[in-house]
Design an enzyme around this catalytic site. Sequence first.
Site, PDB file in Angstrom:
ATOM      1  N   ARG A 126      19.821   4.060 -16.478  1.00 37.73           N
ATOM      2  CA  ARG A 126      18.424   3.863 -16.626  1.00 37.73           C
ATOM      3  C   ARG A 126      17.480   4.465 -15.758  1.00 37.73           C
ATOM      4  O   ARG A 126      16.708   5.331 -16.162  1.00 37.73           O
ATOM      5  CB  ARG A 126      18.092   2.450 -16.560  1.00 37.73           C
ATOM      6  N   THR A 127      17.812   4.360 -14.279  1.00 42.01           N
ATOM      7  CA  THR A 127      17.016   5.078 -13.273  1.00 42.01           C
ATOM      8  C   THR A 127      17.435   6.685 -13.410  1.00 42.01           C
ATOM      9  O   THR A 127      16.490   7.173 -13.466  1.00 42.01           O
ATOM     10  CB  THR A 127      17.618   4.315 -11.783  1.00 42.01           C
ATOM     11  N   LYS A 158      35.862  14.550  -2.612  1.00 37.99           N
ATOM     12  CA  LYS A 158      36.563  15.481  -1.437  1.00 37.99           C
ATOM     13  C   LYS A 158      36.408  15.086   0.008  1.00 37.99           C
ATOM     14  O   LYS A 158      36.882  15.781   0.754  1.00 37.99           O
ATOM     15  CB  LYS A 158      36.303  17.012  -1.866  1.00 37.99           C
ATOM     16  N   ARG A 184      20.885   8.161  -5.566  1.00 38.91           N
ATOM     17  CA  ARG A 184      21.496   6.701  -5.561  1.00 38.91           C
ATOM     18  C   ARG A 184      23.048   6.520  -5.090  1.00 38.91           C
ATOM     19  O   ARG A 184      23.787   7.550  -5.147  1.00 38.91           O
ATOM     20  CB  ARG A 184      21.755   6.188  -7.101  1.00 38.91           C
ATOM     21  N   HIS A 244      15.116  -0.125  -3.245  1.00 39.83           N
ATOM     22  CA  HIS A 244      15.246   0.504  -4.452  1.00 39.83           C
ATOM     23  C   HIS A 244      13.494   0.881  -4.771  1.00 39.83           C
ATOM     24  O   HIS A 244      12.830   0.152  -5.662  1.00 39.83           O
ATOM     25  CB  HIS A 244      15.595  -0.256  -5.639  1.00 39.83           C
TER      26      HIS A 244
END
Lengths: 141, 307
Positions: B51-52, B80, B101, B129
Amino acid sequence: MLNIGGLKEGIVLDHIEAGKSLEIYYNLGLDKLDCQVAIIKNAKSNKMGKKDIIKIEGGMDHINLEILGYIDHNITVNIICDNKIVEKKALSLPKKITNIIQCKNPRCITSIEQGLPHVFYLSDAEKETYRCMYCEEKYSR
Amino acid sequence: MRHLLNPLDFSLEETGQLLDLAKDIEDNLPEYSHVCNGKKLATLFYEPSTRTRLSFEAAMLNLGGSVLGFSSADSSSASKGESVADTIRVISCYADICAMRHPKEGAPLVAANHSGIPVINAGDGGHQHPTQTLTDLLSIRSLKGRLNDLTIGLCGDLKFGRTVHSLINALVRYQNIKFILISPPELRVPEYIREDVLRANNIEFIEMDSLDDAMPDLDILYMTRVQKERFFNEEDYIRLKDCYILDKKKMKLAKEDMYVLHPLPRVNEISVEVDDDKRAAYFKQAQYGVYVRMALIMTLLEVNKPC
């Protein structure tokens, strides 16, 4: 009574809470110095009953006041020159401390990125509370 | 150059301007369709989010820009062992702005400290958020016509729910806001929210277990999902996941002009039978999310509406 010789030039950390001197010794890195360092434990004190004292030969370069302020801002820092106290430095809680304490929050970015500096800021001076700059988790002493 | 890491990075006035811009975008969408021509948004998503991420991408595409990025740590150089600082230095060469995120709290701050482009925190662990918060603020303002004099109910996972923490941080700046915090004892808001945000700002709040008891007083009910990924212990998750389910029966206890919001995705906490209720605003909220992200991208890129 135990007698410790005078200090011609150096620093005396006085009014250390009894039992805390070794923590300060290691946190300030005094174990790595070449100069003479004396740790006096459980000295008699009118004000505190018992106290610890640390005497360090040499200049202020050896002392990180930020670390000392964080550990105990009630400690007295006496600068000695020619056997006399020439200055008393007041300590305060530092607003920001870097790489003195580590964040314990397993969700903090510092838990996986080892190279990051551990930075804490003073969030509440009255309660002497520090929080991690990254995750804002409170540091419990 | 500015970043958005925390809802408080923007002053009250700046937040108001951003919400005004989002409203203008909603009303005049075609006028904004080319304002970011030639600009690129990098979406750096170290943990799954549909969604975001899509909301950010839709926002940039609506503005005429383009997007690039990755959608899990496995498909990035993090697998890595590359540090966030190194990744953002490289991404700064490829894009004009980025949305990050990360499962670890504070990762976007690390990125911002090393970035050559604006960094938007798109969610960092259980911490903040802020773009969801801007979405929530726009939703509340659009639905209720104001951001003050409100009783806000927050329900569900208030401990790990970063949307809740960010929203509380943002709403305490408005006048006469009262919170009713509805959760089981294990999922109460963290102590720093209670002490440093609510009590420090003299905000009236009640913590309670019963959603039924709270319903009649609410102007907004903000439901949250109990998030499996935040639990270290699966037993605790199973025990708590269905502790609140909003259904028609509970909705009958609420005011006629109360609105239900949810950051989505929902699982069981809102019964699908509530979707038809005119007070169910969570899908409209997702639309507001695109408008507010468009406004944010424009603001951070210092792009203006064409005259």
